[in-house]
Design an enzyme around this catalytic site. Structure first.
Site, PDB file in Angstrom:
ATOM      1  N   LYS A 174      33.163  -9.728  45.080  1.00 31.73           N
ATOM      2  CA  LYS A 174      32.325  -9.438  46.240  1.00 31.73           C
ATOM      3  C   LYS A 174      33.170  -8.821  47.349  1.00 31.73           C
ATOM      4  CE  LYS A 174      29.082 -12.532  46.442  1.00 31.73           C
ATOM      5  NZ  LYS A 174      28.754 -13.964  46.649  1.00 31.73           N
ATOM      6  N   ARG A 191      30.568 -16.655  52.148  1.00 35.33           N
ATOM      7  CA  ARG A 191      30.151 -16.333  50.785  1.00 35.33           C
ATOM      8  C   ARG A 191      31.322 -16.421  49.827  1.00 35.33           C
ATOM      9  NH1 ARG A 191      28.013 -10.415  51.395  1.00 35.33           N
ATOM     10  NH2 ARG A 191      26.898 -10.912  49.465  1.00 35.33           N
ATOM     11  N   GLY A 195      25.227 -17.141  40.732  1.00 36.42           N
ATOM     12  CA  GLY A 195      24.618 -18.406  41.090  1.00 36.42           C
ATOM     13  C   GLY A 195      25.529 -19.610  40.955  1.00 36.42           C
ATOM     14  N   MET A 197      28.425 -20.227  42.683  1.00 33.32           N
ATOM     15  CA  MET A 197      29.065 -20.695  43.895  1.00 33.32           C
ATOM     16  C   MET A 197      28.048 -20.577  45.027  1.00 33.32           C
ATOM     17  SD  MET A 197      32.029 -20.910  42.369  1.00 33.32           S
ATOM     18  CE  MET A 197      33.327 -20.952  43.558  1.00 33.32           C
ATOM     19  N   ARG A 203      28.093  -4.495  42.488  1.00 36.74           N
ATOM     20  CA  ARG A 203      28.948  -4.842  41.349  1.00 36.74           C
ATOM     21  C   ARG A 203      28.433  -4.121  40.115  1.00 36.74           C
ATOM     22  NH1 ARG A 203      26.482 -10.939  40.474  1.00 36.74           N
ATOM     23  NH2 ARG A 203      24.388 -10.172  40.065  1.00 36.74           N
ATOM     24  N   HIS A 257      16.889 -16.317  38.630  1.00 36.38           N
ATOM     25  CA  HIS A 257      18.073 -16.898  38.008  1.00 36.38           C
ATOM     26  C   HIS A 257      17.975 -16.875  36.481  1.00 36.38           C
ATOM     27  CE1 HIS A 257      20.502 -20.343  36.494  1.00 36.38           C
ATOM     28  NE2 HIS A 257      21.375 -19.869  37.362  1.00 36.38           N
ATOM     29  N   ARG A 264      39.269 -10.777  -4.118  1.00 36.68           N
ATOM     30  CA  ARG A 264      40.149 -11.934  -4.173  1.00 36.68           C
ATOM     31  C   ARG A 264      39.844 -12.736  -5.430  1.00 36.68           C
ATOM     32  NH1 ARG A 264      39.706 -16.464   0.357  1.00 36.68           N
ATOM     33  NH2 ARG A 264      37.793 -16.973  -0.777  1.00 36.68           N
ATOM     34  N   GLU A 299      48.563 -16.130   3.874  1.00 36.49           N
ATOM     35  CA  GLU A 299      47.900 -17.237   4.571  1.00 36.49           C
ATOM     36  C   GLU A 299      48.769 -18.482   4.646  1.00 36.49           C
ATOM     37  OE1 GLU A 299      44.190 -17.827   2.451  1.00 36.49           O
ATOM     38  OE2 GLU A 299      45.083 -17.076   0.615  1.00 36.49           O
ATOM     39  N   SER A 314      46.933  -8.786   3.038  1.00 37.22           N
ATOM     40  CA  SER A 314      45.769  -8.988   3.885  1.00 37.22           C
ATOM     41  C   SER A 314      45.914 -10.364   4.523  1.00 37.22           C
ATOM     42  CB  SER A 314      44.488  -8.910   3.051  1.00 37.22           C
ATOM     43  OG  SER A 314      43.390  -9.242   3.867  1.00 37.22           O
ATOM     44  N   CYS A 353      41.596 -10.287   7.143  1.00 40.14           N
ATOM     45  CA  CYS A 353      40.253 -10.561   6.626  1.00 40.14           C
ATOM     46  C   CYS A 353      39.721 -11.926   7.075  1.00 40.14           C
ATOM     47  CB  CYS A 353      40.222 -10.454   5.111  1.00 40.14           C
ATOM     48  SG  CYS A 353      41.281 -11.644   4.281  1.00 40.14           S
ATOM     49  N   TYR A 405      43.779  -1.952   8.900  1.00 37.65           N
ATOM     50  CA  TYR A 405      42.346  -2.217   9.045  1.00 37.65           C
ATOM     51  C   TYR A 405      42.085  -3.670   9.438  1.00 37.65           C
ATOM     52  CZ  TYR A 405      42.529  -4.510   4.471  1.00 37.65           C
ATOM     53  OH  TYR A 405      42.839  -5.353   3.434  1.00 37.65           O
TER      54      TYR A 405
HETATM   55  P1  ADP Z   1      25.556 -14.818  45.405  1.00 36.43           P
HETATM   56  O1  ADP Z   1      26.965 -14.918  44.967  1.00 36.43           O
HETATM   57  O2  ADP Z   1      24.722 -15.949  44.962  1.00 36.43           O
HETATM   58  O3  ADP Z   1      24.970 -13.469  45.136  1.00 36.43           O
HETATM   59  P2  ADP Z   1      25.831 -13.965  48.161  1.00 36.43           P
HETATM   60  O4  ADP Z   1      27.082 -14.315  48.852  1.00 36.43           O
HETATM   61  O5  ADP Z   1      25.697 -12.582  47.697  1.00 36.43           O
HETATM   62  O6  ADP Z   1      25.605 -15.012  46.990  1.00 36.43           O
HETATM   63  O7  ADP Z   1      24.672 -14.333  49.133  1.00 36.43           O
HETATM   64  C1  ADP Z   1      23.366 -14.392  48.699  1.00 36.43           C
HETATM   65  C2  ADP Z   1      22.481 -13.612  49.604  1.00 36.43           C
HETATM   66  O8  ADP Z   1      22.609 -14.048  50.928  1.00 36.43           O
HETATM   67  C3  ADP Z   1      22.785 -12.139  49.680  1.00 36.43           C
HETATM   68  O9  ADP Z   1      22.226 -11.436  48.636  1.00 36.43           O
HETATM   69  C4  ADP Z   1      22.148 -11.759  50.971  1.00 36.43           C
HETATM   70  O10 ADP Z   1      20.775 -11.551  50.787  1.00 36.43           O
HETATM   71  C5  ADP Z   1      22.355 -12.987  51.787  1.00 36.43           C
HETATM   72  N1  ADP Z   1      23.483 -12.773  52.687  1.00 36.43           N
HETATM   73  C6  ADP Z   1      24.760 -13.089  52.508  1.00 36.43           C
HETATM   74  N2  ADP Z   1      25.497 -12.715  53.579  1.00 36.43           N
HETATM   75  C7  ADP Z   1      24.648 -12.159  54.447  1.00 36.43           C
HETATM   76  C8  ADP Z   1      24.791 -11.570  55.737  1.00 36.43           C
HETATM   77  N3  ADP Z   1      25.964 -11.473  56.339  1.00 36.43           N
HETATM   78  N4  ADP Z   1      23.691 -11.104  56.322  1.00 36.43           N
HETATM   79  C9  ADP Z   1      22.489 -11.191  55.713  1.00 36.43           C
HETATM   80  N5  ADP Z   1      22.286 -11.726  54.525  1.00 36.43           N
HETATM   81  C10 ADP Z   1      23.353 -12.207  53.885  1.00 36.43           C
HETATM   82 MG    MG Z   2      24.983 -11.924  45.949  1.00 39.01          MG
HETATM   83 MG    MG Z   3      23.664 -17.703  44.979  1.00 38.13          MG
END
Ligand code: ADP
Ligand code: MG
Ligand code: MG
Length: 855
Positions: free
Chosen positions: A22, A91, A100, A102, A330, A445, A605, A715, A734, A802, A822
């Site tokens: 990120k 974040r 999802g 962290m 990403r 999710h 074999r 082997e 092999s 193999c 191979y």
């Molecule tokens: P995840 O790793 O779960 O994607 P993020 O750190 O991307 O978590 O945060 C999840 C959401 O929170 C982001 O997609 C965004 O919508 C919102 N968010 C995070 N930081 C900000 C910010 N500075 N301003 C507005 N929204 C934010």
């Molecule tokens: Mg995010």
């Molecule tokens: Mg999240």
């Protein structure tokens, strides 16, 4: 002094490992001049230091403070100010994205006074109190472990009292009241902005080691010691009203790879409202009408991002009063089909080269395309329909929670059925064959995680209702264990089992694998024992058979009794007479395989397993003579007993018969048969010298000067150490890495799995299962010795592998570096091995600088 904090627009000298996915994305987008809120990243170095000492590293606090100051200067607001507060999000972001896993906290910097200040300053008290209640909830959950339900129940209860259908129906006074309730639920919520910030940073660091994060890492082979970075980002607000909102978008369709806009948007919302399924999000295109400028800017931004990364992206963004802000980018999680289509399209568009296209595909993911789908000709009764969130079809007994999924999956396939999934369900999702949710969109999710795992998922199936252990769909009532089938490619749900068909390979698949074939040096063969397997292997592009096991040729209703007669015979004569009757069967089997593989080498074999495997157990027979023979064949440790080439030396007539059958089959089939005869479990050069003599003698009798190679399966560690002299009698080696792993590690695979291997993996004694991923240092070290010594004796010695490892990407890459000729793997893994071999070659050539940067 080492630095732990970098502003988004500062050069850090580190990449993804240092800043996390990120953080590096935010830094690069800032550098590209895209609209990104200001902020800074606390590095993974800081997290690792924290994990070691269980304390924030020295100087970090002061460094954070300096960067907060800078942020204040840039934004003209002060952090902790009551009148016009600067708010930030905290974040997490590891080097490898863990969706999802962290937790993120938004709106830090608010307290009772600042909320009032924000309300006054913006003239929007609803927005101020909406932000504040979110902060208290997220902070309480993430930092102090307060049960989310307590907040959610309070919200639901308030909505019911106000007759509000959605969160957005609540007004400023309602939210002010909600804040008061939240403060009662969470009385220790800290009011001080800086305390909030530091505690949030620690909580993000701590979240690296939550059980669900550990489960995810284990399932995805992510090392435990990477740590996470923390991003502190100035807040922008999607919850200011109808001219604001938040969304997620893909530069191409993540299910199919089709070009075009793909995403979801929710007006007057913040953070994860879109994916959490709080309200049903709108397709992204609706923004074209409601906020055309922001929409146009978003499309242009996505185009630039794809151009910059030369790869499909997924982005998170927020619109505040019509202004667009990018919050994340990403490499997009995508299905294998989408990955292939996007790679081919991007090559056509001139965005990437063919070699880059080859590096864009995750070999392990190809497996997805080899998933079964629903038989298109089957007459089906569709019970319900949802979103086609992740392709593939699966049947299984339904389970309603993750723990039960894990439990029941031990006895058979299960489908996890949930209202929606959360990161806490991850272990159940791993255990299930497929996932079905009532709620949530294509970016929920469940959908995101299932696509990442390559599991079928139908999301947002509103035809389904769940009620206390009962599911209702299509007028049927289902209970735990009742079988359903889901089709993640179309979103259909069926009650009961439905006929599935094997996958077909599409054009993009062939195209990319064709490009892979152009660059790889390793050949790819298949392990196949029957003409059917051989034919399938050829379809998948196998260039021969690397391992044809012959044991099954002794089973079968007509054969087994003869085989048993052979084993029970007292004399060589008796054995020969039985073997004479087995010979025609084997010859026919070999003819079939040579024909299916015509023109390509087939490594056969000779008989490997101990003879008792062909006999019934003692208590199944009454004849005392037979019982005595069975007792006589009993071994304490058959894996290390009378098996492999030892059988050929003790009972030469068995191997003679097999060689004769192979030779006659080769003569019958003619020039198309390319024969390699392999002697298993050789440890001493003298074993192979004698067996080569036997093989050549019989071959000469039957097939004269028809070409054939004679070699051995390596082997045993001793065979590696003495490879120099063994090579004198071998045309090829092999590596049988299944047994070589067992014999090198002194670990019996079948015994280890249940007894200690799983424990070793969970406790981190071992990082990888050495029976899945080649132990490159140990087993691989022996292989290296064998290659060097074998080739020193005989430079033209042919070398292959193999074992199961021949189809595992990192092991294939190792074989490439070792200079093998191979790899050979199961037919379904052939495409994967072709791709992995190509990527290894490109990496070696140094042209893989664009290898998909994780994500
Ligand atoms: P995840 O790793 O779960 O994607 P993020 O750190 O991307 O978590 O945060 C999840 C959401 O929170 C982001 O997609 C965004 O919508 C919102 N968010 C995070 N930081 C900000 C910010 N500075 N301003 C507005 N929204 C934010
Ligand atoms: Mg995010
Ligand atoms: Mg999240």
């Amino acid at each position: 002094m080492s630095r732990f904090v970098f502003d988004f627009d500062e050069p850090s000298g580190g990449g993804r490992e240092l800043l996390g996915g990120k953080g590096i994305g935010l830094a690069e987008m800032t550098l590209l001049g895209l609209p990104v809120p200001a902020g800074f990243t606390i590095t993974t170095d800081a997290c690792r230091a924290y994990m070691k000492e269980n304390e924030l590293p020295e100087g970090l606090e002061a460094e954070v403070e300096r960067h907060v100051r800078r942020l204040e200067q840039r934004t003209g607001k002060r952090f902790g100010d009551d009148a016009d507060p600067l708010l930030v999000s905290v974040r997490s972001g590891a080097a490898i994205s863990m969706p999802g896993m962290m937790d993120t906290i938004l709106n830090l910097g608010l307290n009772d006074d600042a909320a009032e200040g924000l309300a006054g300053r913006t003239g929007n008290p609803r927005f101020a109190y909406d932000s504040y209640r979110r902060l208290i909830q997220m902070f309480g959950e993430v930092v102090d472990g307060i049960d989310a339900h307590r907040f959610e129940d309070a919200l639901t209860e308030l909505k019911e009292r106000r007759n509000a259908r959605q969160d957005t129906d609540l007004g400023a006074d309602d939210l002010r009241e909600l804040v008061a309730t939240y403060r009662e639920i969470y009385p220790t919520f800290p009011s001080d902005a800086r305390e909030q910030l530091l505690r949030a940073v620690r909580a993000v660091f701590d979240s690296w080691n939550t059980p669900r994060a550990q489960v995810y890492r284990r399932a995805n082979d992510i090392p435990d010691d990477l740590g996470t970075a923390v991003n502190v980002v100035q807040m922008v607000f999607g919850n200011k009203g109808e001219r604001s909102g938040t969304g997620v978008a893909f530069t191409r369709d993540p299910s199919t790879g089709e070009q075009g806009v793909f995403g979801e948007f929710l007006a007057n919302a913040q953070g994860e409202d879109v994916v959490a399924g709080i309200r049903t999000p709108q397709p992204l295109e609706t923004m074209r009408d409601t906020m055309p400028d922001a929409y146009a800017q978003l499309l242009e931004t996505m185009r630039r991002l794809e151009e910059h990364y030369r790869d499909m992206q997924d982005v998170e963004f927020t619109v505040e009063d019509d202004a667009l802000y990018m919050l994340q980018t990403r490499a997009a999680k995508r299905t294998a089909a989408a990955a292939l289509k996007a790679a081919v399209d991007m090559t056509d568009e001139g965005l990437i080269s063919r070699e880059e296209a080859v590096t864009r595909i995750d070999p392990a993911q190809l497996d997805q395309l080899l998933h079964p789908t629903i038989d298109p000709n089957a007459r089906l009764d569709v019970a319900g329909k949802g979103l086609n969130a992740s392709p593939g079809a699966a049947s299984g007994g339904i389970v309603f929670d993750a723990d039960t999924a894990v439990e029941r999956a031990k006895d058979g396939p299960v489908i996890l059925v949930r209202w929606e999934t959360t990161p806490d369900d991850i272990h159940g999702m791993i255990a299930a064959q497929g996932i079905l949710t009532v709620h949530g969109g294509m970016t929920s999710h469940a959908a995101v995680v299932a696509r990442g795992m390559g599991k079928p998922c139908v999301a947002g199936c509103e035809d389904l209702s769940l009620d206390d252990g009962v599911a209702r769909i299509g007028g049927r009532e289902l209970h735990e264990g009742d079988v359903i089938t889901i089709d993640g490619g179309t979103g259909r749900v069926f009650v009961g089992e439905v006929p599935l068909v094997a996958p077909r390979l599409n054009e993009d698949f062939e195209t990319v694998l064709g490009w892979a074939d152009d660059v790889r040096r390793l050949k790819v063969r298949a392990n196949a024992d029957t003409p059917d397997d051989a034919a399938r292997a050829r379809e998948f592009g196998a260039q021969g058979i690397g391992l044809c096991r012959t044991e099954h040729m002794f089973f079968g209703a007509e054969r087994l009794p003869v085989m048993q007669e052979m084993i029970l015979a007292d004399t060589e004569e008796g054995r020969r007479s039985a073997l004479d009757r087995l010979l025609p069967f084997q010859q026919a089997d070999f003819e079939g395989i040579f024909e299916a593989m015509t023109g390509l080498p087939v490594t056969i074999r000779l008989l490997d397993p101990p003879l008792h495997e062909f006999l019934p157990s003692e208590d199944q027979v009454t004849d005392e003579k037979v019982r005595a023979r069975i007792r006589g064949l009993h071994e304490q440790n058959p894996m290390l007993g009378l098996r492999g080439c030892r059988l050929g030396l003790v009972y030469p007539e068995i191997y003679e018969m097999q060689v004769r059958a192979i030779a006659r089959a080769a003569r019958t089939v003619g020039a198309g048969a390319v024969v390699e005869i392999m002697h298993p479990l050789v440890g001493f050069a003298e074993e192979l010298r004698r067996l080569r003599e036997l093989t050549e003698r019989v071959w000469d009798e039957e097939a004269g000067d028809v070409p054939r190679l004679i070699g051995t399966m390596v082997e045993l560690p001793r065979a590696c150490m003495r490879a120099g002299e063994i090579a004198e009698h071998a045309d090829f080696f092999s590596f049988g890495t299944n047994d070589l792993t067992q014999t090198t590690l002194g670990v019996s695979r079948d015994d280890a799995e249940g007894k200690f291997l799983t424990r070793y993996l969970n406790d981190g004694v071992l990082e990888r299962n050495p029976f899945e991923v080649l132990d490159q240092d140990g087993v691989g070290g022996l292989m290296r010795i064998a290659v060097e010594r074998g080739r020193a004796t005989k430079p033209e010695l042919k070398l292959g592998i193999c074992g199961e490892h021949g189809g595992e990407p990192s092991s294939v890459a190792f074989c490439h570096r070792l200079g093998l000729d191979y790899v050979s793997c199961s037919p379904y893994r052939v495409p994967l091995a072709r791709l992995a071999a190509a990527q290894a070659a490109l990496e070696e050539a140094g042209s893989a600088q664009y290898v998909a940067a994780g994500g």
